[in-house]
Design an enzyme around this catalytic site. Structure first.
Site, short mmCIF file in Angstrom:
data_model
loop_
_atom_site.label_atom_id
_atom_site.label_comp_id
_atom_site.label_asym_id
_atom_site.label_seq_id
_atom_site.Cartn_x
_atom_site.Cartn_y
_atom_site.Cartn_z
N ASN A 111 -15.44 -11.59 19.89
CA ASN A 111 -15.98 -11.11 18.61
C ASN A 111 -16.42 -9.65 18.74
OD1 ASN A 111 -15.59 -13.74 18.06
ND2 ASN A 111 -17.75 -14.29 17.79
N THR A 156 -1.41 18.89 -20.90
CA THR A 156 -2.35 17.77 -21.04
C THR A 156 -1.57 16.74 -21.83
OG1 THR A 156 -3.29 18.62 -23.10
CG2 THR A 156 -4.42 19.26 -21.08
N HIS A 157 -1.79 15.48 -21.56
CA HIS A 157 -1.03 14.38 -22.20
C HIS A 157 0.48 14.58 -22.02
CE1 HIS A 157 -4.86 13.54 -24.31
NE2 HIS A 157 -4.92 14.85 -24.43
N SER A 288 23.27 9.02 -4.36
CA SER A 288 23.62 7.74 -4.97
C SER A 288 24.97 7.29 -4.42
CB SER A 288 23.71 7.91 -6.48
OG SER A 288 24.55 6.92 -7.05
N LYS A 294 24.33 12.91 -7.89
CA LYS A 294 22.90 12.62 -7.79
C LYS A 294 22.24 13.20 -6.54
CE LYS A 294 20.72 10.56 -10.29
NZ LYS A 294 20.48 9.15 -10.52
N ASN A 296 18.44 12.56 -5.47
CA ASN A 296 17.25 11.84 -5.96
C ASN A 296 15.99 12.13 -5.14
OD1 ASN A 296 18.81 10.54 -7.94
ND2 ASN A 296 19.46 8.99 -6.46
N GLU A 301 9.25 9.28 -4.73
CA GLU A 301 9.12 8.00 -5.42
C GLU A 301 8.46 6.97 -4.51
OE1 GLU A 301 12.89 8.26 -8.49
OE2 GLU A 301 13.24 7.68 -6.43
N TYR A 328 -19.25 -13.83 12.79
CA TYR A 328 -17.79 -13.75 12.88
C TYR A 328 -17.12 -15.01 12.32
CZ TYR A 328 -13.06 -13.52 14.64
OH TYR A 328 -11.69 -13.50 14.70
N GLN A 333 -9.83 -11.76 11.29
CA GLN A 333 -8.64 -11.32 12.03
C GLN A 333 -7.63 -10.67 11.08
OE1 GLN A 333 -6.99 -13.73 15.29
NE2 GLN A 333 -5.28 -14.17 13.94
N LYS A 336 -6.61 -6.60 10.27
CA LYS A 336 -5.83 -5.65 11.08
C LYS A 336 -4.55 -5.17 10.39
CE LYS A 336 -8.52 -6.82 14.57
NZ LYS A 336 -9.13 -7.88 13.74
N1 ARG Z 1 -7.77 -12.22 17.47
C1 ARG Z 1 -9.09 -12.54 17.02
C2 ARG Z 1 -9.53 -11.50 15.93
O1 ARG Z 1 -8.88 -10.49 15.77
C3 ARG Z 1 -9.97 -12.62 18.16
C4 ARG Z 1 -11.31 -13.20 17.91
C5 ARG Z 1 -11.37 -14.63 18.15
N2 ARG Z 1 -12.73 -15.01 18.31
C6 ARG Z 1 -13.10 -16.28 18.27
N3 ARG Z 1 -14.37 -16.47 18.41
N4 ARG Z 1 -12.26 -17.20 18.09
O2 ARG Z 1 -10.46 -11.68 15.19
#
Ligand code: ARG
Length: 452
Positions: A111, A156-157, A288, A294, A296, A301, A328, A333, A336
Site C-alpha cells: 500500500n 467572436t462567435h 487520403s 487531400k 489532412n 484532429e 487502501y 489500483q 494507474k
Molecule cells: N498492485 C496493487 C496496486 O496498485 C498493489 C497493492 C496491493 N495491496 C494489497 N494490500 N492488496 O494497488
C-alpha cells in the site's frame, strides 16, 4: 506460477481468472524505477532501526542497484506472471541476494510502495512536462516574432469581429501555457513523498529514525531534496489512501489538453481552403487513400480528439475514488492506466505541437483578402463618430444601418460618396472613412494593450 508476496493463510491456489483479474504488472511496470528508489530508502531505514546488519544492508543495496541499472539501461524485463511490479522486483531481488530478500518487507506494505512510487512517477513526469511547456512557449514566441506585422481578422462567435495582430493571437496560447505551467508547478509541489505508513497503521520504527534515514538518503541525491520533499508520514491512514495527487495531475493535464484542442481547432479551420490562412508542413499532415488532392490535418484532429480521453481519465479516477472508505482499497489500483495514459498523451502532444508550429507558413495574400471585409472596421467607424461627439449608442445604430445598406446593395463603403455617407451622419468625412478601413490603422488604434 510466479511467487507472491502473501499466501500463508491460504490453503488453496488462486483461481487463474482471479490472478488475471487482479494483476497490474502489465501497466505498473512503469513504476519500477520508483519502487526501487523507495526500497533503497527503506533499506536505509531498516538499518537505522537495527533490522539489518551493515553487511546485509550492503548486499540488499547492491541487489537493488543492479535491478535499478537494468531499468535505466532498458534491459529490465517485467515478469508478466507476477501480480504487480512490487512482487516482480522482490522476486528478481531474491534471485540476486537469496533469502535475505525476506527481510526487505519488514515494516512495509505494498500500500505504501504503490503510493510512494506513483507519487514519485507524477513528480518526475510533471517536471518533464514543465520543461516541454517552456520549449513550446519558445517556439510560439519565435513564430510570433517572425510574423510581428501580420494582421488577421479576429473572430467572436466564429464571425468576423475586428482585426487583430497575429502575434496577439499566438501569444494568447502562450498565456494559456503559462497558466498551465503554474498549475503543473503547484500540482508537482503539492505531492509529498511520505514513508512509515506500513499498511495503514504506521510501523514499530520510530519517527526520528525515518527522519534521519530519509534526510541522509535525500542528502545523497544531490539537489533532488527540493523536488522530492521526502518526509516521514504524519498521518499513515491518509498516506496510503490519498490519491488527490493523481486527480490533481489529471485535472491539470485535462486543462492543458483543452487548451491544445482549441489551438488545434484554430489551425484546422485556418488550414481549410475557405480560410487558407496557414499551410501546415507536409510532415505534419496525412493524405487520403481515395482523394489524391487531400492533405489532412489529422495530427490536429487527434489532438482535439484526445481531449475526450483526457477528460475520461480524470472522470474515471474521480469516480473510482468516490465514496471509498479509508484506507487502501484495491479499486485504487485502477488509477494507474488513466494516469499513464494522460501523461503519455500530453507529452506526445506537446512534442507534436512544437514541431508543427515551427513549420507553419502564414499565407499573407489570402489573409489580406479576408481583411478586405469592411465589416471588420465597423467598430472603428463607431469610435470615429464618438470622437465627433455622437453618443456611443447612436453611433452604433448609425454604423449598423450603414453596414446593412452596403451589404444589401452590394456596394463598398469606401466607394460611397460623402453625400451618400451623409445620409447616415453629417459627421462623416470621406477621407477619414477611407483611412479607417485599414487593418494596420485599426490595430494601432487599440491602446489599452501594453506592448513590450
Ligand atoms: N498492485 C496493487 C496496486 O496498485 C498493489 C497493492 C496491493 N495491496 C494489497 N494490500 N492488496 O494497488
Amino acid at each position: 506460477m510466479a511467487k507472491k508476496l502473501w499466501g500463508g493463510r491460504f490453503t488453496k491456489a488462486t483461481d487463474p481468472l482471479v490472478e488475471e483479474f487482479t494483476r497490474s504488472i502489465q501497466y505498473d511496470y512503469k513504476l519500477a524505477e520508483y519502487d526501487l528508489i523507495g526500497s533503497l530508502i527503506h533499506v536505509e531505514i531498516l538499518r537505522k532501526a537495527g533490522y539489518l546488519t551493515a553487511p546485509e544492508k550492503v548486499k540488499l543495496e547492491k541487489g537493488l542497484k543492479a535491478i535499478h541499472a537494468s531499468v535505466k539501461n532498458g534491459t529490465f524485463k517485467p515478469d508478466c506472471a507476477c501480480e504487480d511490479i512490487h512482487t516482480d522486483i522482490q522476486n528478481k531481488l531474491e534471485a540476486g541476494v537469496g533469502d535475505l530478500v525476506l527481510k526487505l518487507h519488514t515494516a512495509r506494505s505494498r500500500n505504501e510502495q504503490v503510493s510512494f512510487a506513483t507519487k514519485m512517477y507524477c513528480k518526475v513526469e510533471l517536471a518533464k512536462i514543465l520543461d516541454m511547456l517552456g520549449e513550446v512557449d519558445v517556439v510560439l514566441c519565435e513564430t510570433a516574432g517572425k510574423n510581428c506585422d501580420l494582421v488577421i481578422p479576429g473572430f467572436t462567435h466564429m464571425q468576423h469581429a475586428q482585426p487583430v495582430y497575429l502575434v496577439d493571437y499566438i501569444l494568447a496560447y502562450s498565456e494559456m501555457l503559462k497558466r498551465d505551467y503554474d498549475r503543473v508547478w503547484v500540482a508537482a509541489g503539492n505531492i509529498d513523498l511520505t514513508m512509515g505508513a506500513g499498511a495503514l497503521a504506521g510501523t514499530p520504527i520510530g519517527y526520528e529514525k525515518y527522519r534521519v534515514a530519509i534526510s541522509k538518503y535525500i542528502g545523497g541525491l544531490k539537489g533532488a531534496g527540493a523536488i522530492f520533499k521526502l518526509k516521514p508520514t504524519v498521518n499513515s491512514l491518509d498516506s496510503v489512501s490519498d490519491r488527490d495527487f493523481v486527480i490533481e495531475t489529471l485535472s491539470v493535464l485535462s486543462i492543458m489538453g483543452m487548451h491544445m484542442s482549441r489551438f488545434a481547432e484554430d489551425f484546422i479551420i485556418w488550414s481549410s481552403k475557405e480560410f487558407g490562412f496557414v499551410e501546415i508542413d507536409d510532415a505534419f499532415c496525412t493524405g487520403s487513400s481515395l482523394m489524391p488532392q487531400k492533405k489532412n490535418p489529422d495530427v490536429l484532429e487527434l489532438i482535439r480528439g484526445y481531449t475526450g480521453r483526457l477528460y475520461g481519465n480524470l472522470v474515471s479516477v474521480l469516480t473510482m475514488m468516490k465514496g471509498l472508505p479509508l484506507t487502501y482499497n484495491r479499486d485504487m489500483q485502477l488509477d494507474k492506466e488513466p494516469l499513464f495514459s494522460s501523461m503519455e498523451i500530453i507529452s506526445t502532444e506537446l512534442r507534436l505541437i512544437m514541431g508543427l508550429i515551427a513549420g507553419v507558413k502564414f499565407n499573407k495574400a489570402k489573409i489580406e483578402e479576408h481583411l478586405e471585409d469592411e465589416a471588420l472596421y465597423a467598430t472603428d467607424l463607431v469610435y470615429y463618430l464618438v470622437s465627433k461627439g455622437v453618443p456611443f449608442k447612436n453611433a452604433h445604430t448609425i454604423i449598423g444601418k450603414l453596414i446593412k445598406y452596403a451589404t444589401d446593395n452590394s456596394i463598398e463603403i469606401k466607394s460611397m460618396t460623402e453625400r451618400e455617407l451623409g445620409k447616415f451622419s453629417g459627421k462623416f468625412k470621406k477621407e477619414d472613412v477611407i483611412k479607417l478601413l485599414n487593418p494596420k490603422v485599426s490595430v494601432r488604434s487599440k491602446k489599452s494593450i501594453k506592448r513590450g
